[in-house]
Design an enzyme around this catalytic site. Structure first.
Site, PDB file in Angstrom:
ATOM      1  N   ALA A   1     -13.331  46.777  19.231  1.00  0.00           N
ATOM      2  CA  ALA A   1     -13.226  48.225  19.438  1.00  0.00           C
ATOM      3  C   ALA A   1     -13.234  48.595  20.919  1.00  0.00           C
ATOM      4  O   ALA A   1     -12.614  49.576  21.317  1.00  0.00           O
ATOM      5  CB  ALA A   1     -14.369  48.925  18.710  1.00  0.00           C
ATOM      6  N   THR A   2     -13.923  47.810  21.744  1.00  0.00           N
ATOM      7  CA  THR A   2     -13.973  48.144  23.180  1.00  0.00           C
ATOM      8  C   THR A   2     -12.559  48.156  23.766  1.00  0.00           C
ATOM      9  O   THR A   2     -12.176  49.101  24.471  1.00  0.00           O
ATOM     10  CB  THR A   2     -14.870  47.136  23.932  1.00  0.00           C
ATOM     11  OG1 THR A   2     -16.186  47.232  23.395  1.00  0.00           O
ATOM     12  CG2 THR A   2     -14.921  47.433  25.422  1.00  0.00           C
TER      13      THR A   2
ATOM     14  N   ASN B   1     -23.622  55.103  16.427  1.00  0.00           N
ATOM     15  CA  ASN B   1     -24.189  53.755  16.327  1.00  0.00           C
ATOM     16  C   ASN B   1     -25.710  53.747  16.449  1.00  0.00           C
ATOM     17  O   ASN B   1     -26.362  52.812  16.000  1.00  0.00           O
ATOM     18  CB  ASN B   1     -23.574  52.839  17.396  1.00  0.00           C
ATOM     19  CG  ASN B   1     -23.507  53.478  18.758  1.00  0.00           C
ATOM     20  OD1 ASN B   1     -22.986  54.587  18.906  1.00  0.00           O
ATOM     21  ND2 ASN B   1     -24.034  52.807  19.760  1.00  0.00           N
TER      22      ASN B   1
ATOM     23  N   GLN C   1     -18.535  52.230  13.443  1.00  0.00           N
ATOM     24  CA  GLN C   1     -19.731  52.130  12.590  1.00  0.00           C
ATOM     25  C   GLN C   1     -19.483  52.624  11.167  1.00  0.00           C
ATOM     26  O   GLN C   1     -20.329  52.449  10.299  1.00  0.00           O
ATOM     27  CB  GLN C   1     -20.910  52.889  13.225  1.00  0.00           C
ATOM     28  CG  GLN C   1     -21.411  52.286  14.527  1.00  0.00           C
ATOM     29  CD  GLN C   1     -22.103  50.927  14.342  1.00  0.00           C
ATOM     30  OE1 GLN C   1     -22.476  50.523  13.230  1.00  0.00           O
ATOM     31  NE2 GLN C   1     -22.274  50.197  15.437  1.00  0.00           N
TER      32      GLN C   1
ATOM     33  N   SER D   1     -14.041  47.468  14.451  1.00  0.00           N
ATOM     34  CA  SER D   1     -14.438  46.144  14.918  1.00  0.00           C
ATOM     35  C   SER D   1     -14.939  45.300  13.745  1.00  0.00           C
ATOM     36  O   SER D   1     -15.814  45.735  12.990  1.00  0.00           O
ATOM     37  CB  SER D   1     -15.564  46.338  15.938  1.00  0.00           C
ATOM     38  OG  SER D   1     -16.066  45.099  16.345  1.00  0.00           O
TER      39      SER D   1
ATOM     40  N   CYS E   1     -25.365  47.683  23.678  1.00  0.00           N
ATOM     41  CA  CYS E   1     -24.627  47.809  24.937  1.00  0.00           C
ATOM     42  C   CYS E   1     -25.419  48.614  25.955  1.00  0.00           C
ATOM     43  O   CYS E   1     -25.085  48.606  27.132  1.00  0.00           O
ATOM     44  CB  CYS E   1     -23.288  48.476  24.688  1.00  0.00           C
ATOM     45  SG  CYS E   1     -22.441  47.782  23.275  1.00  0.00           S
TER      46      CYS E   1
HETATM   47  N1  PMP Z   1     -17.939  51.675  19.323  1.00  0.00           N
HETATM   48  C1  PMP Z   1     -19.108  51.702  18.659  1.00  0.00           C
HETATM   49  C2  PMP Z   1     -19.557  52.971  18.020  1.00  0.00           C
HETATM   50  C3  PMP Z   1     -19.894  50.546  18.584  1.00  0.00           C
HETATM   51  O1  PMP Z   1     -21.061  50.582  17.928  1.00  0.00           O
HETATM   52  C4  PMP Z   1     -19.446  49.352  19.222  1.00  0.00           C
HETATM   53  C5  PMP Z   1     -20.279  48.088  19.170  1.00  0.00           C
HETATM   54  N2  PMP Z   1     -21.529  48.195  19.814  1.00  0.00           N
HETATM   55  C6  PMP Z   1     -18.211  49.391  19.885  1.00  0.00           C
HETATM   56  C7  PMP Z   1     -17.495  50.556  19.918  1.00  0.00           C
HETATM   57  C8  PMP Z   1     -17.678  48.153  20.573  1.00  0.00           C
HETATM   58  O2  PMP Z   1     -17.194  47.239  19.623  1.00  0.00           O
HETATM   59  P1  PMP Z   1     -16.781  45.745  20.010  1.00  0.00           P
HETATM   60  O3  PMP Z   1     -18.045  44.950  20.010  1.00  0.00           O
HETATM   61  O4  PMP Z   1     -15.831  45.323  18.938  1.00  0.00           O
HETATM   62  O5  PMP Z   1     -16.087  45.785  21.318  1.00  0.00           O
END
Ligand code: PMP
Length: 380
Positions: A69-70, A147, A175, A194, A316
């Site tokens: 997702a990032t 999240n 989420q 993700s 994060c």
């Molecule tokens: N968006 C949300 C709301 C998340 O909770 C996360 C994961 N912490 C991400 C984006 C990032 O996802 P990924 O680990 O796949 O990069």
């Protein structure tokens, strides 16, 4: 052992693991290579895309596999800032994930505005609608479910408003997918997710975008929108994980009772505990609690010794309380932020795990109180 940090990541599911292993062993050819074993992987990859698109209720041409997702979130901001209206503004909720907030700050700088939100962590739709009536908006971004608190946002209503006004609307559905119906996002211009949040493999996710978008140069993969060899084994595994999750959705939703019972018990045994976002609709698996005493790392360390994993909040932003968007938008003081503990279950956790968690919190509370009273005697 009880693992209650599933909003950070989930363990891979048994079926997803089997499919992953088998595809790693058998379907390892580069899908772009010009011989039959590679063509077979290419065909399987396109089949997986079709099936996932069907499950998500979108066109397969709109679905791009990403590293998670990032990457998907970053690419939307780069895309709209480079191709959208000149000088256009961006509006987002104050408690988006850093993979939204940071690219938004980078690309839009002083052309960034935050949606008004209430102190319980939900965007105020009426006030946000007023913001939409201002001039020159290029991009609106709102997550589906938070999240940290699990609070469900009015993303669908906002997506419809944006669609009426011809504004690009992005939804970070990370989420939500795997916990609630994943076929409801076709109102959004784009959305991201993700795999490792729903018992799929790490390092894989997707972006669905109605607008053609360039994520990475350097190859013709993903119809030229994202250069780089596709990770077919992980894609196959993710598809199975999502199918398994989707079959359990009705069962999952009943588990809200286990979470609610835990919250009621902890409020009774540790008076003064507050559940963040309690009055809002929330994901069935998440509880963010503000404890009345002792810092969250002490709680987490002691729970860890008892075999229970919980977290301070978004993995994060652990250790970055000052920059936590949730803390500032919910009006929490820094001291309060240091007493937040996030508990998040998923498919593996049973009712008895929630009950033992509750018991563990009350034991740890006793321990912390005893330690505190011993240290006050020593300091006398
Ligand atoms: N968006 C949300 C709301 C998340 O909770 C996360 C994961 N912490 C991400 C984006 C990032 O996802 P990924 O680990 O796949 O990069």
């Amino acid at each position: 052992m009880a693992y209650f940090d599933n909003n950070a990541t989930t363990p891979i599911g048994q079926n997803a693991l089997q499919v992953y292993k088998s595809a790693l062993a058998n379907d390892w050819s580069n899908p772009s290579s010009p011989y039959r074993s590679a063509s077979r992987v290419r065909a399987k990859l396109e089949c997986a895309r079709e099936e996932l698109a069907l499950d998500l209720g979108v066109n397969k041409e709109e679905l791009i596999f990403t590293s998670g997702a990032t990457e998907a979130n970053n690419s939307i901001f780069a895309h709209v800032a480079s191709n959208g209206k000149k000088g256009g503004r961006c509006i987002l909720s104050p408690f988006e994930h850093p993979s939204i907030i940071e690219p938004a700050r980078h690309w839009f700088q002083d052309r960034l505005a935050y949606m008004p939100a209430d102190a319980s962590g939900r965007v105020d739709l009426d006030e946000t609608e007023q913001l939409l009536n201002t001039e020159n908006i290029s991009l609106v971004s709102l997550m589906a479910a938070n999240n940290e608190t699990g609070v469900i946002q009015p993303w669908n209503e906002l997506a419809e408003l944006c669609s009426e006004k011809g504004i690009f609307f992005h939804c970070d559905a990370t989420q939500w997918i795997g916990k609630l119906d994943s076929s409801v996002f076709s109102t959004c211009t784009s959305f991201s997710a993700s795999a490792h949040k729903f018992s799929g493999p790490k390092g894989l996710g997707w972006l669905v975008s109605k607008e053609p978008i360039q994520l990475q140069l350097g190859g013709q993969q993903e119809k030229g929108s994202r250069g780089g060899t596709e990770n077919y084994p992980a894609i196959a595994s993710m598809l199975v994980a999502l199918k398994d999750a989707n079959m359990e959705l009705a069962e999952f939703s009943k588990r809200v009772e286990w979470r609610d019972q835990f919250e009621q018990n902890i409020i009774n045994t540790i008076p003064g505990t507050i559940v963040l976002g309690k009055k809002n609709p929330r994901l069935w698996n998440t509880s963010m609690i503000l404890l009345p005493e002792f810092d969250n790392l002490s709680w987490i360390g002691k729970l860890d010794k008892r075999g229970i994993s919980v977290s301070t909040g978004s993995a994060c932003s652990v250790g970055d309380v000052l920059n936590s968007s949730l803390v500032s938008s919910m009006g929490l003081s820094l001291k309060e932020a240091g007493r937040l503990v996030r508990i998040s279950s998923y498919s593996e956790e049973k009712e008895s795990d929630w009950q033992s968690l509750d018991l563990a919190f009350s034991h740890v509370f006793q321990e912390l109180k005893e330690e505190a009273s011993r240290s006050s005697i020593i300091s006398l």
